[in-house]
Write an enzyme that holds these catalytic residues in place. Structure first.
Site, short mmCIF file in Angstrom:
data_model
loop_
_atom_site.label_atom_id
_atom_site.label_comp_id
_atom_site.label_asym_id
_atom_site.label_seq_id
_atom_site.Cartn_x
_atom_site.Cartn_y
_atom_site.Cartn_z
N ASP A 42 0.84 -1.21 0.00
CA ASP A 42 0.00 0.00 0.00
C ASP A 42 0.87 1.26 0.00
O ASP A 42 0.37 2.37 -0.03
CB ASP A 42 -1.03 -0.01 1.14
CG ASP A 42 -0.41 -0.01 2.52
OD1 ASP A 42 0.83 -0.12 2.63
OD2 ASP A 42 -1.18 0.09 3.50
N SER A 43 2.20 1.07 -0.01
CA SER A 43 3.11 2.19 -0.27
C SER A 43 2.81 2.81 -1.62
O SER A 43 3.29 3.91 -1.91
CB SER A 43 4.57 1.72 -0.22
OG SER A 43 4.77 0.62 -1.06
N ASP A 81 -0.87 -6.13 0.09
CA ASP A 81 -1.23 -5.50 1.36
C ASP A 81 -2.73 -5.36 1.51
O ASP A 81 -3.43 -4.96 0.56
CB ASP A 81 -0.62 -4.08 1.44
CG ASP A 81 0.73 -4.08 2.12
OD1 ASP A 81 1.08 -5.07 2.78
OD2 ASP A 81 1.43 -3.06 1.99
N LYS A 111 -0.70 -9.39 3.21
CA LYS A 111 0.07 -8.88 4.35
C LYS A 111 -0.80 -7.91 5.13
O LYS A 111 -1.56 -7.14 4.54
CB LYS A 111 1.34 -8.16 3.86
CG LYS A 111 2.15 -7.52 4.99
CD LYS A 111 3.54 -7.12 4.56
CE LYS A 111 3.64 -5.81 3.84
NZ LYS A 111 3.11 -4.63 4.59
N GLU A 113 -0.89 -5.36 8.94
CA GLU A 113 -0.04 -4.69 9.93
C GLU A 113 -0.56 -4.88 11.34
O GLU A 113 -1.77 -4.91 11.57
CB GLU A 113 0.02 -3.18 9.63
CG GLU A 113 0.65 -2.86 8.29
CD GLU A 113 0.76 -1.35 8.03
OE1 GLU A 113 0.48 -0.55 8.94
OE2 GLU A 113 1.14 -1.00 6.90
N GLU A 181 9.78 -3.55 10.11
CA GLU A 181 10.13 -2.26 9.50
C GLU A 181 10.67 -1.29 10.56
O GLU A 181 10.05 -1.08 11.61
CB GLU A 181 8.90 -1.65 8.81
CG GLU A 181 9.19 -0.31 8.15
CD GLU A 181 8.13 0.13 7.15
OE1 GLU A 181 7.17 -0.63 6.90
OE2 GLU A 181 8.27 1.24 6.62
O1 KIV Z 1 3.59 -0.98 1.64
C1 KIV Z 1 4.73 -1.44 1.52
O2 KIV Z 1 5.38 -1.26 0.49
C2 KIV Z 1 5.29 -2.19 2.61
C3 KIV Z 1 6.77 -2.47 2.57
C4 KIV Z 1 7.51 -1.22 2.82
C5 KIV Z 1 7.15 -3.55 3.48
O3 KIV Z 1 4.61 -2.54 3.52
#
Ligand code: KIV
Length: 262
Positions: A42-43, A81, A111, A113, A181
């Site tokens: 989600d970056s 994510d 993934k 958090e 992270e």
């Molecule tokens: O959103 C993302 O790109 C991430 C990575 C930085 C691990 O969670």
């Protein structure tokens, strides 16, 4: 393609590499490399959309980008994510959202958090439903406001203890891998040794079982990259030079020439 079992077997044997990616074109380039995991992170909210943080990214946007990445990288293990508010409400909602990602994108894992009650229950429910889950601890960008900004986590003894406890809880709940992270290298190394599942570090030192970087950061395309990022290319300069050359050739009538005309 990597499998969950093959990835887990690399713990203590071989370092694992993961890169974020958001487009079919770059995914096709990565598909030709030996990188083990592509993460549709989600970056993309900051890197691709130019926003201040990841909080506004939607489930539909994650699915849109993950579909593109799967088209570009048919041979790769892809993790996606769960964006902000798609995994925080209840385990039922997380399961439905993760199911939608897996069904509509062809991704291999999701993934999420944190390690609060809902997240741990979500990890249990997703794993029981056959959806592999990667945990994410340390600096968790979806909690940027409560963490008061982009800061290294686990610096004092109490915070370090909590990070280690949370990592073990995620493993127990069924997470098959853990992203750490922005945590002190010594702590990330200790967590890695305490877990059976592989850890993937980002700003967490060399003691993790693998590393992840944001693609635009490591390729030299993103100006605001954090200190822990190593730039393996300077694509910003390469692209600027290419564009300047293109402009000059068009202006001088050098492009298109006969080789590029019908
Ligand atoms: O959103 C993302 O790109 C991430 C990575 C930085 C691990 O969670």
């Amino acid at each position: 393609m990597e499998t969950l079992a093959k990835l887990q077997a690399k713990k203590n044997q071989e370092k694992i590499t993961m890169l974020t990616v958001y487009s079919a074109a770059l995914a096709a380039v990565f598909n030709k490399t030996a990188v083990e995991i592509l993460l549709v992170g989600d970056s993309l909210g900051t890197v691709f959309q130019g926003r201040e943080n990841t909080l506004s990214v939607t489930l539909d946007e994650m699915i849109y980008h993950a579909q593109a990445v799967r088209r570009g990288a048919p041979d790769k293990f892809i993790a996606v994510d769960l964006p902000f508010m798609s995994s925080q409400v209840s385990a039922e909602k997380t399961l439905l959202n993760a199911g939608q990602i897996i069904k509509q994108t062809g991704a291999n894992a999701v993934k999420l958090e944190g390690a609060d009650k809902v997240t741990l229950e979500s990890v249990r429910r997703l794993t029981a439903a056959g959806i592999p889950v990667i945990g994410h601890l340390g600096f968790t960008p979806q909690s940027v406001h409560i963490l008061s900004g982009y800061k290294v986590q686990g610096r004092d003894a109490a915070a370090a203890k909590k990070l280690k406890t949370d990592a073990k809880l995620l493993e127990k709940a069924g997470a098959f891998m853990l992203v750490l992270e922005m945590a002190p290298a010594k702590l990330a190394g200790a967590i890695t040794r305490a877990l059976k599942i592989p850890t993937i570090g980002i700003g967490a030192g060399a003691g993790c079982d693998g590393q992840v970087l944001v693609c635009d950061d490591m390729l030299g395309l993103y100006p605001g990259a954090p200190r822990f990022v190593k730039r393996y290319a300077e694509l910003d300069q390469t692209i600027t030079q290419a564009v300047e050359k293109y402009i000059a050739e068009v202006k001088r009538g050098k492009f298109p020439d006969t080789a590029h005309s019908f």
